[in-house]
Design a protein around this motif. Structure first.
Motif, PDB file in Angstrom:
ATOM      1  N   ASN A  72     -11.441  71.025  44.612  1.00 48.25           N
ATOM      2  CA  ASN A  72     -10.132  71.712  44.669  1.00 48.25           C
ATOM      3  C   ASN A  72      -9.159  70.648  44.090  1.00 48.25           C
ATOM      4  O   ASN A  72      -8.680  69.680  44.829  1.00 48.25           O
ATOM      5  N   GLY A  75      -5.281  72.943  43.645  1.00 42.85           N
ATOM      6  CA  GLY A  75      -5.417  74.327  43.487  1.00 42.85           C
ATOM      7  C   GLY A  75      -6.318  74.904  42.408  1.00 42.85           C
ATOM      8  O   GLY A  75      -6.882  75.797  42.449  1.00 42.85           O
ATOM      9  N   VAL A  76      -6.686  74.069  41.334  1.00 42.41           N
ATOM     10  CA  VAL A  76      -7.469  74.144  40.339  1.00 42.41           C
ATOM     11  C   VAL A  76      -9.252  73.994  40.922  1.00 42.41           C
ATOM     12  O   VAL A  76      -9.193  72.799  41.305  1.00 42.41           O
ATOM     13  N   MET A  77     -10.010  74.936  40.813  1.00 43.75           N
ATOM     14  CA  MET A  77     -11.160  74.838  41.456  1.00 43.75           C
ATOM     15  C   MET A  77     -11.997  74.353  40.105  1.00 43.75           C
ATOM     16  O   MET A  77     -12.094  74.761  39.079  1.00 43.75           O
TER      17      MET A  77
ATOM     18  N   VAL B  69     -17.000  79.978  42.845  1.00 43.40           N
ATOM     19  CA  VAL B  69     -15.640  80.346  43.267  1.00 43.40           C
ATOM     20  C   VAL B  69     -15.687  81.913  43.544  1.00 43.40           C
ATOM     21  O   VAL B  69     -15.171  82.539  44.223  1.00 43.40           O
ATOM     22  N   TYR B 142      -3.988  78.965  36.262  1.00 42.69           N
ATOM     23  CA  TYR B 142      -4.129  78.014  35.277  1.00 42.69           C
ATOM     24  C   TYR B 142      -5.770  78.263  34.886  1.00 42.69           C
ATOM     25  O   TYR B 142      -6.632  78.404  35.741  1.00 42.69           O
ATOM     26  N   HIS B 160     -10.491  76.815  37.223  1.00 42.54           N
ATOM     27  CA  HIS B 160      -9.376  77.933  36.912  1.00 42.54           C
ATOM     28  C   HIS B 160      -8.850  77.653  38.652  1.00 42.54           C
ATOM     29  O   HIS B 160      -9.450  77.363  39.583  1.00 42.54           O
ATOM     30  N   THR B 161      -7.539  78.281  38.769  1.00 39.65           N
ATOM     31  CA  THR B 161      -7.026  78.551  40.267  1.00 39.65           C
ATOM     32  C   THR B 161      -7.445  79.581  40.677  1.00 39.65           C
ATOM     33  O   THR B 161      -7.941  80.622  39.899  1.00 39.65           O
ATOM     34  N   PHE B 163      -6.020  81.451  43.545  1.00 38.86           N
ATOM     35  CA  PHE B 163      -5.537  82.127  44.612  1.00 38.86           C
ATOM     36  C   PHE B 163      -5.664  83.671  44.428  1.00 38.86           C
ATOM     37  O   PHE B 163      -5.938  84.476  43.384  1.00 38.86           O
TER      38      PHE B 163
END
Ligand SMILES: [Cu+2]
Lengths: 138, 200
Positions: A72, A75-77, B69, B142, B160-161, B163
């Motif tokens: 992470n 916040g970007v995986m 993810v 993103y 990618h984020t 959330f």
């Protein structure tokens, strides 16, 4: 008597100067029937006195298998390709969602919940270890 | 300088948000009006955010080829829905593809039905790359393609984020859950609090 002590010493040195790898609770993540990719997770325990290294994983169920780590970054995986996974002596390394995983890419057929899938893990010192992992919805 | 004011107004919003709730949120409190947008759903139908007015929405950006993810987040969302009890029908999930080139409505349909057994709580959305880009920008989501070497089978993955956004029944974003905050029980409690606070 001396012979027995000698044998004992040889046995002792063989069994204690090696890694001792055990695979605990392996599982494959259930994914939608049309999914091309999934991942294998497990706990790798080394109760020996030397480290070992997971270098590759083989399976017939997919076209490609890689050792990966999800990271992470702000916040970007992201997924990072890990070439080798070291298992230090007297320790465990956990492969779990959001962390280390064996990425299975290009599934040849859908994986069904509760079916058992076969994998061969290849370690530098311990050699090949065959495992069966259930497909789980978790 | 403009940036400076933006930051202050943002902090003020966070502060006001923080003091007006009596609940310790698991997610990150936020206030942002989400402008209406139109994308294509899993049945090939054009749908807009405003079509979901009256529902509390959980929005997630992902892609169906995603190996680690997205399946984790979608499972957590599925479990969250199950923990909402009588509030389950007040909530709807939007899965927005950040891989519109590969995620056709047909693919999305198979993907979401896996996480939505009754077929009423999750909508999969795709569109043209430009449409997706515009929507993602509004959420500050993103994403970036990462080509895979020697792997024509998969081709590329997408960073990618991840959330999960909670939008209230009037189209205002209220909470953001980070991937590390993925306890379905706690997410469900936050959602129930927000529903009670703003009304069903
Ligand atoms: Cu991976």
């Amino acid at each position: 008597m001396r012979k027995i002590v000698g044998l004992f010493l040889i046995f002792f040195s063989i069994s204690y100067s090696q890694p001792q790898i055990e695979i605990i609770n392996p599982w494959v993540r259930a994914v939608p029937p049309n999914a091309k990719n999934t991942a294998l997770f497990m706990i790798i325990k080394n109760s020996g006195d030397e480290s070992d290294t997971l270098t590759a994983v083989k399976t017939d169920i997919a076209k490609m298998v890689m050792i990966h780590k999800t990271v992470n970054e702000d916040g970007v995986m992201k997924m990072v390709h890990v070439h080798q996974l070291k298992i230090p002596p007297h320790s465990t390394v956990e492969l779990k969602p959001g962390g280390y995983h064996i990425m299975i890419m290009g599934l040849k057929e859908p994986v069904n919940v509760n079916s058992m899938l076969k994998f061969t893990l290849i370690f530098k010192k311990s050699g090949k270890i065959n495992i069966k992992a259930p497909v789980k919805m978790k | 300088m403009e940036h400076f004011y933006k930051l202050w107004s943002f902090l003020l919003v966070v502060l006001i948000t923080a003091v007006s709730y009596a609940h310790q949120f698991y997610g990150y409190p936020y206030i942002q009006k989400i402008n209406d947008f139109t994308l294509t759903d899993q049945n090939g139908k054009r749908v807009s955010l405003s079509d979901f007015r009256g529902k509390y929405l959980l929005v997630f950006f992902g892609y169906t080829y995603c190996p680690d993810v997205c399946p984790t987040s979608m499972l957590r969302i599925k479990e969250t829905l199950e923990k909402l009890g009588k509030y389950k029908d007040k909530v709807h999930v939007l899965f927005i593809s950040v891989d519109p080139e590969r995620d056709t409505p047909e693919l999305l349909k198979k993907f979401i039905s896996f996480y939505d057994p009754d077929g009423r709580h999750i909508t999969g959305l795709t569109g043209s790359p430009e449409e997706i880009k515009k929507v993602a920008k509004m959420f500050r989501a993103y994403y970036e393609k990462v080509p895979l070497k020697n792997n024509p089978e998969v081709g590329y993955l997408i960073d990618h984020t991840a959330f999960i956004y909670l939008i209230d029944k009037n189209g205002i974003m209220r909470l953001i859950f980070r991937p590390a905050n993925d306890d379905p029980e706690k997410i469900a409690q936050d959602i129930i609090y927000v529903i009670k606070y703003f009304g069903e």
